[in-house]
Design a protein around this motif. Structure first.
Motif, short mmCIF file in Angstrom:
data_model
loop_
_atom_site.label_atom_id
_atom_site.label_comp_id
_atom_site.label_asym_id
_atom_site.label_seq_id
_atom_site.Cartn_x
_atom_site.Cartn_y
_atom_site.Cartn_z
N ALA A 172 0.93 -1.19 0.01
CA ALA A 172 0.03 -0.10 0.02
C ALA A 172 0.75 1.26 -0.10
CB ALA A 172 -0.98 -0.01 1.34
N ALA A 173 0.48 2.27 -0.76
CA ALA A 173 1.11 3.60 -0.86
C ALA A 173 2.29 3.45 -1.82
CB ALA A 173 1.53 3.96 0.56
N GLY A 174 2.64 2.04 -2.30
CA GLY A 174 3.66 2.12 -3.10
C GLY A 174 3.72 2.07 -4.84
N GLN A 175 4.46 2.35 -5.43
CA GLN A 175 4.75 2.14 -6.63
C GLN A 175 5.99 1.53 -7.48
OE1 GLN A 175 3.46 5.56 -9.25
NE2 GLN A 175 1.45 5.54 -8.66
N PHE A 176 6.02 1.03 -8.65
CA PHE A 176 7.28 0.49 -8.91
C PHE A 176 7.55 0.33 -10.36
CE2 PHE A 176 11.17 -2.31 -8.37
CZ PHE A 176 11.97 -1.25 -7.53
N GLN A 177 8.66 0.26 -10.93
CA GLN A 177 8.81 -0.02 -12.33
C GLN A 177 9.63 -0.93 -12.51
OE1 GLN A 177 9.99 3.59 -14.70
NE2 GLN A 177 9.04 5.07 -13.27
#
Length: 235
Positions: A33-38
């Motif tokens: 939760a609250a994370g993003q990634f590539q």
């Protein structure tokens, strides 16, 4: 900014090695939760994972298909390989990539999965009803596992702006928006009797939670109470 996956080896985009998993058959990348990634997959496909999302894929793409599993929301820019089609499996649908760039939202908050095509072509199959459609750029397939796949062709451009750090909402019920806030900020939100009120906004991904709540209060005439990680509407 992200990682590169190359036949069992994981590393950062600057070339730094994280780990080598020579014996791994599958790899799972997931965001909290609250994370993003590539990430970049072994075939060069680029993926952007939104909060509470995951992808599972083989350490090396062998065989007749490049097959991955997906949960949550992911934007993909698929590397072209006509001899080895790219296939995505979610809980509700199978997607055969006939083109390049698209967004898949499979959170199932409302019992539906949304696939939005930016460029190229996609074949979407409802795994329960077996209904099948082919999307063109600018179209969105909506799967619910009961009815025929719905195709939406307008007002969908904002469904994938999250990967560029911007959330755009058009007349969305506060009950649905609350689920997004929970994923973005790792909190629990109860809209109470105001869940059916609709809300429109353009929100930067790095906006503070207090700023988001204040915007809702100003535009929807509600008041929030914050107690730790729990947020409720005042009665």
């Amino acid at each position: 900014k992200g990682i590169v996956s190359n036949e069992g080896a994981l590393g950062y985009q600057d070339g730094t090695t994280i780990a080598r998993t020579e014996n791994a058959k599958t790899i799972t990348l997931s965001t909290p939760a609250a994370g993003q990634f590539q990430a970049r997959l072994p075939d060069g496909t680029k993926v952007w994972l939104n909060a509470l999302s995951s992808i599972t894929y083989p350490a090396a793409f062998t065989g007749s298909e490049r097959h991955i599993q997906l949960k949550g929301e992911v934007y993909l820019d698929v590397a072209k390989n006509a001899k080895q089609p790219f296939v995505i499996q979610t809980d509700q649908q199978r997607i055969e990539v006939l083109g390049t760039s698209f967004n898949v939202n499979s959170y199932n908050d409302d019992g539906r999965t949304y696939t939005t095509l930016v460029a190229g072509s996609l074949r979407v199959t409802d795994t329960k009803t077996k209904h099948q459609v082919i999307l063109s750029p600018g179209q969105q397939a909506i799967v619910n596992g009961k009815d025929l796949i719905e195709i939406k062709a307008s007002g969908i451009e904002d469904s994938y702006t999250w990967k560029d750090g911007l959330y755009v909402l058009h007349e969305q019920p506060l009950s649905q928006y609350a689920l997004k806030i929970e994923r973005w900020y790792d909190v629990k939100v109860d809209m109470g009797a105001y869940g059916d009120r609709r809300f429109s906004a353009i929100i930067p991904r790095d906006a503070k939670l207090s700023e988001v709540l204040q915007a809702i209060e100003l535009k929807s005439n509600v008041k929030f109470i914050r107690e730790g990680r729990r947020i409720t509407v005042m009665k």
